[in-house]
Motif scaffolding. Structure first.
Motif, PDB file in Angstrom:
ATOM      1  N   SER A 145      29.113  24.897  61.185  1.00 52.71           N
ATOM      2  CA  SER A 145      29.113  25.619  62.332  1.00 52.71           C
ATOM      3  C   SER A 145      27.786  25.001  63.524  1.00 52.71           C
ATOM      4  O   SER A 145      27.403  23.623  62.904  1.00 52.71           O
ATOM      5  CB  SER A 145      28.337  26.710  62.376  1.00 52.71           C
ATOM      6  N   ASP A 146      28.171  25.260  64.889  1.00 57.06           N
ATOM      7  CA  ASP A 146      26.632  24.705  65.559  1.00 57.06           C
ATOM      8  C   ASP A 146      26.249  25.726  66.281  1.00 57.06           C
ATOM      9  O   ASP A 146      27.143  26.132  67.162  1.00 57.06           O
ATOM     10  CB  ASP A 146      28.030  23.561  66.990  1.00 57.06           C
ATOM     11  N   ILE A 147      25.008  26.120  65.595  1.00 56.51           N
ATOM     12  CA  ILE A 147      24.750  27.513  65.949  1.00 56.51           C
ATOM     13  C   ILE A 147      24.418  28.012  67.663  1.00 56.51           C
ATOM     14  O   ILE A 147      24.661  28.879  68.347  1.00 56.51           O
ATOM     15  CB  ILE A 147      23.688  27.888  64.930  1.00 56.51           C
ATOM     16  N   PRO A 148      23.764  26.783  67.888  1.00 55.65           N
ATOM     17  CA  PRO A 148      23.265  27.141  69.476  1.00 55.65           C
ATOM     18  C   PRO A 148      24.519  27.048  70.219  1.00 55.65           C
ATOM     19  O   PRO A 148      24.678  27.653  70.813  1.00 55.65           O
ATOM     20  CB  PRO A 148      22.399  26.256  69.168  1.00 55.65           C
ATOM     21  N   ASN A 149      25.225  26.654  70.009  1.00 56.00           N
ATOM     22  CA  ASN A 149      26.238  26.100  70.747  1.00 56.00           C
ATOM     23  C   ASN A 149      27.911  27.439  70.345  1.00 56.00           C
ATOM     24  O   ASN A 149      28.416  27.502  71.197  1.00 56.00           O
ATOM     25  CB  ASN A 149      27.206  24.808  70.831  1.00 56.00           C
ATOM     26  N   ASN A 150      27.168  28.346  69.825  1.00 55.89           N
ATOM     27  CA  ASN A 150      27.614  29.331  69.367  1.00 55.89           C
ATOM     28  C   ASN A 150      29.152  29.393  68.488  1.00 55.89           C
ATOM     29  O   ASN A 150      30.668  29.519  69.882  1.00 55.89           O
ATOM     30  CB  ASN A 150      28.077  29.942  70.601  1.00 55.89           C
ATOM     31  N   ARG A 151      29.626  27.900  68.249  1.00 55.60           N
ATOM     32  CA  ARG A 151      31.073  27.477  68.064  1.00 55.60           C
ATOM     33  C   ARG A 151      31.487  27.322  66.626  1.00 55.60           C
ATOM     34  O   ARG A 151      30.137  26.548  66.113  1.00 55.60           O
ATOM     35  CB  ARG A 151      31.419  26.207  68.436  1.00 55.60           C
TER      36      ARG A 151
END
Length: 303
Positions: free
Chosen positions: A48-54
């Protein structure tokens, strides 16, 4: 010996490492990477790349592609015993399962009629039950979720039974439960408390809980205190050692809680998992990058 290794107890740590293995940078450019999970049947890694929502997908020799966007600020990931992706959605405030056809099933999004906080990390037990932490990190700001008040008023470790659809509290006694993993025989559930992130006097340790009847957590004890940094995520190898994220890389603890060695990393490590064809490659998600290194042990949780 590779310069990344810091050996604290030679006799205990030396069998766990590969002397000439080096830390490899696989990808960079994330804002806050988390939740690595390896798919042995496809030989690829999701994270996950949490802040980038992906959610991103890495394949050896094939580079990186986007697996899911938007991801509802996906955080922790794992696989169930049937090989399906299980995801903690920090922004969606729910636990989901990705089916074989790619559709997404909501497993849990509320407890006793109140919305979950922000599911964070997850592990599956051999009886198919899904255990996950639900701290308030994702609702504290709009960076990794959506800012909101907690409806539960507490941060839980939950146990979800996919057969009955029942969601139960395993414990609500921890301040900010975070990473978690079972011992190889599943008699112990290790859970990190990272409340120092928002309280200078808060916890930065891993708790060990005895598992009773595959359902209840009792007799908590501090297994290890992490410094510098916190145990954001960790995994256990077949010898019972815990490999955990820390402020200066990865720390390796023997089953009795002794810190036996470290893997130095140029970035703060957020989480990790074992993978590769022999399950002896340690994949590390860091603040902005994905790294990997071969080690001398194999992961206890099979992908």
């Amino acid at each position: 010996m590779s310069p990344e290794y810091e050996i604290i107890n030679y006799k205990r740590f030396r069998p766990s490492i590969v002397a000439n293995a080096r830390l490899e940078l696989l990808h960079t450019g994330m804002r806050w990477a988390e939740g690595p999970v390896y798919f042995a049947d496809g030989d690829y890694l999701l994270w996950s790349d949490i802040p980038n929502n992906r959610i991103l997908r890495w394949v050896e020799g094939g580079g990186v592609t986007t697996y899911r966007y938007p991801s509802n600020n996906a955080n922790g990931n794992t696989r169930d015993r049937q090989g399906r992706l299980i995801t903690c959605e920090s922004g969606g405030r729910r636990l989901t399962r990705t089916e074989y056809d790619g559709s997404v099933t909501v497993l849990a999004d509320n407890f006793q009629g109140k919305r979950l906080n922000s599911p964070n990390d997850v592990v599956v037990r051999s009886d198919d039950t899904i255990w996950f932490t639900d701290p308030d990190y994702g609702i504290l700001s709009d960076y990794t979720g959506d800012k909101a008040e907690s409806e539960l008023g507490a941060n839980h470790v939950f146990r979800f039974d996919p057969r009955s659809g029942t969601l139960d509290t395993a414990t609500a006694e921890m301040v900010k439960p975070n990473g978690l993993a079972f011992s190889p025989d599943e008699s112990i559930l290790y859970v990190a408390d990272t409340s120092i992130s928002h309280d200078p006097a808060g916890a930065h340790h891993i708790m060990a809980w005895q598992v009773v009847d595959g359902r209840r957590l009792v007799e908590p004890r501090v297994f290890a205190t992490i410094e510098p940094g916190v145990s954001d995520g960790f995994r256990v190898d077949t010898a019972g050692n815990i490999w955990t994220s820390a402020g200066d890389g990865v720390h390796c603890y023997a089953p009795d809680g002794e810190l036996i060695g470290k893997i130095q990393c140029p970035e703060v490590v957020t989480n990790l998992t074992f993978g590769g064809p022999k399950h002896n490659r340690l994949f590390l998600t860091c603040a902005t990058s994905l790294y990997a290194i071969y080690v001398g042990e194999r992961g206890a949780q099979r992908p």
